[in-house]
Design an enzyme around this catalytic site. Structure first.
Site, PDB file in Angstrom:
ATOM      1  N   HIS A   5       3.278  -1.621  -3.623  1.00 45.67           N
ATOM      2  CA  HIS A   5       1.946  -1.621  -3.007  1.00 45.67           C
ATOM      3  C   HIS A   5       1.202  -0.411  -3.565  1.00 45.67           C
ATOM      4  CE1 HIS A   5       4.367   1.081  -0.516  1.00 45.67           C
ATOM      5  NE2 HIS A   5       3.246   1.730  -0.284  1.00 45.67           N
TER       6      HIS A   5
ATOM      7  N   CYS B 208       6.616  -0.383   3.269  1.00 47.43           N
ATOM      8  CA  CYS B 208       6.604   0.428   2.043  1.00 47.43           C
ATOM      9  C   CYS B 208       7.763   0.073   1.115  1.00 47.43           C
ATOM     10  CB  CYS B 208       6.660   1.917   2.386  1.00 47.43           C
ATOM     11  SG  CYS B 208       5.213   2.468   3.279  1.00 47.43           S
TER      12      CYS B 208
HETATM   13 NI    NI Z   1       3.123   3.689   0.072  1.00 46.92          NI
END
Ligand code: NI
Length: 144
Positions: A43, A37
């Site tokens: 993302h 992340c």
């Molecule tokens: Ni995320």
């Protein structure tokens, strides 16, 4: 005898990009803390958020007009976040790490004043799904 209180929930879906990154930490610490992340270029997720209002049923039969609630959610949240980068494009996320928890708090702050403006109706719960398997719930700040 007071009339019963009911809850009404409306949900909206939006797509957005983000990156979990704490600017007070170094790159290595961030990578360790947030894993994939923390990917430098971000993302994406398909988010769902749910707004639950609570109140007694007035003579109109509606805690809040669903069209009004939908419009408030669209103006305050959807139009701000859909197809945006949460960390770069969304003023109300400035200074917050864009976890689902912090999104729920920020969404609450955007929505509560407008929803609570309707007599007899108050924001009760803000739910944010970052994917199909988990969600966070926020019930607002502790009452003073
Ligand atoms: Ni995320």
């Amino acid at each position: 005898m007071s009339s019963p209180e009911l809850e009404l929930t409306h949900r909206q879906e939006f797509s957005a990009a983000h990156r979990l990154h704490d600017p007070t930490l170094g790159d290595e610490e961030n990578a360790q803390l947030y894993g994939p992340c923390n990917n430098p270029n971000g993302h994406g997720h398909t988010y769902v958020y749910e707004v639950t209002v609570r109140g007694q049923v007035p003579p109109s039969g509606m805690i809040i007009d669903l069209n009004v609630l939908r419009a408030i959610m669209r103006e305050e949240i959807f139009d701000q976040v859909d197809h945006k980068h949460l960390d770069l494009d969304v003023p109300f996320m400035e200074g917050r790490i864009s976890t689902a928890e912090n999104l729920a708090i920020a969404f609450w702050e955007c929505l509560a004043p407008r929803i609570n403006d309707h007599p007899g109706c108050r924001l009760h719960r803000l739910r944010v799904h970052e994917g199909p398997d988990s969600h966070v719930d926020y019930f607002g700040p502790p009452e003073q």
